[in-house]
Design an enzyme around this catalytic site. Structure first.
Site, PDB file in Angstrom:
ATOM      1  N   CYS A  39      -3.177   9.699  -2.199  1.00  0.00           N
ATOM      2  CA  CYS A  39      -2.547   8.387  -2.073  1.00  0.00           C
ATOM      3  C   CYS A  39      -1.782   8.293  -0.751  1.00  0.00           C
ATOM      4  CB  CYS A  39      -1.604   8.184  -3.258  1.00  0.00           C
ATOM      5  SG  CYS A  39      -0.846   6.546  -3.338  1.00  0.00           S
ATOM      6  N   ASP A  41       1.145   7.305  -0.506  1.00  0.00           N
ATOM      7  CA  ASP A  41       2.563   7.453  -0.838  1.00  0.00           C
ATOM      8  C   ASP A  41       3.263   8.447   0.095  1.00  0.00           C
ATOM      9  OD1 ASP A  41       5.008   8.432  -2.344  1.00  0.00           O
ATOM     10  OD2 ASP A  41       4.281   6.938  -3.775  1.00  0.00           O
ATOM     11  N   ARG A  43       5.728  10.244  -0.305  1.00  0.00           N
ATOM     12  CA  ARG A  43       6.275  11.446  -0.939  1.00  0.00           C
ATOM     13  C   ARG A  43       5.238  12.536  -1.155  1.00  0.00           C
ATOM     14  NH1 ARG A  43       8.359   8.119  -6.005  1.00  0.00           N
ATOM     15  NH2 ARG A  43       6.276   7.257  -5.584  1.00  0.00           N
ATOM     16  N   HIS A  97      -0.855  11.328  -8.217  1.00  0.00           N
ATOM     17  CA  HIS A  97       0.521  11.814  -8.252  1.00  0.00           C
ATOM     18  C   HIS A  97       1.381  10.958  -9.175  1.00  0.00           C
ATOM     19  CE1 HIS A  97       2.393   8.546  -5.865  1.00  0.00           C
ATOM     20  NE2 HIS A  97       1.163   8.436  -5.370  1.00  0.00           N
ATOM     21  N   CYS A 100       3.015   6.660  -9.213  1.00  0.00           N
ATOM     22  CA  CYS A 100       2.123   5.989  -8.261  1.00  0.00           C
ATOM     23  C   CYS A 100       2.282   4.467  -8.354  1.00  0.00           C
ATOM     24  CB  CYS A 100       0.672   6.375  -8.542  1.00  0.00           C
ATOM     25  SG  CYS A 100      -0.510   5.623  -7.411  1.00  0.00           S
TER      26      CYS A 100
END
Length: 207
Positions: A39, A41, A43, A97, A100
């Site tokens: 993703c 993302d 993080r 993850h 999400c």
């Protein structure tokens, strides 16, 4: 921007000199063994999570770690095709993850009037509902979301297997495909076992 400039200065002055030989070798070619699909993302940092370095991972990212199944050209499937056919990676890892945002939106249906492209993109994760995993009480109030995120890993794995380049490489036993779920809170990774249709810890439990 100051933080980024300071970071680059540390890299240029401290990190690069220690790895100069590695970067000089990589300047002419790359030979990664792993395709990592995850993703966008902020993080989720594959090199941090796996302690890999330059040249180890060939990475493609998008919202929801999606593998589109349309016949239109797109960045994700083009990257996969290149990794498998040109770079001859040995492993393809699809990693979802916790927390999400794409799957949160699919579950909670927020107003996305100002994000029409994001709204259309969410159509790619609808199949996750078909593959939702059993609710785990240990996930608490996030159990339903975790179930759906893991379901999306399974759905996107099916889409990955359906890519012609992947199907050919798997049939020749030249490529192994993996489905992972990364928990941001604990740092743990669960791996999908297709035969049992379940996720299991990637690492054995520690005392």
């Amino acid at each position: 921007m100051d933080r980024l400039l300071e970071g680059h200065k540390r890299f240029h002055d401290e990190v690069f000199p220690r790895k100069r030989e590695t970067f000089h070798l990589l300047a002419e070619m790359q030979n990664p063994q792993y395709l990592f699909i995850t993703c966008s993302d902020s993080r989720v940092l594959p090199d941090l999570i796996l302690q890999t370095g330059p040249g180890d991972l060939f990475i493609t990212r998008n919202a929801g770690n999606v593998i589109p199944v349309s016949t239109d050209e797109d960045g994700a499937t083009a990257t996969i095709e290149y990794a498998v056919e040109a770079l001859k990676v040995k492993h393809a890892i699809l990693c979802g993850h916790s927390d999400c945002g794409a799957l949160k939106a699919a579950l909670r249906k927020p107003d996305l009037e100002l994000m029409p492209k994001a709204a259309r993109w969410l159509g790619h994760v609808e199949e996750a509902f078909t593959h939702r995993q059993p609710l785990n009480p240990a996930d608490g109030e996030n159990a339903e979301l975790v179930s759906l995120i893991k379901g999306n890993v399974i759905a996107q794995l099916a889409n990955l297997h359906a890519q012609p380049s992947v199907a050919r490489a798997v049939a020749r036993h030249e490529l192994t495909v993996h489905g992972w779920y990364y928990d941001i809170m604990t740092g743990n990774i669960d791996v999908y076992n297709e035969r049992e249709d379940k996720f299991f810890p990637l690492l054995p439990p520690t005392d």
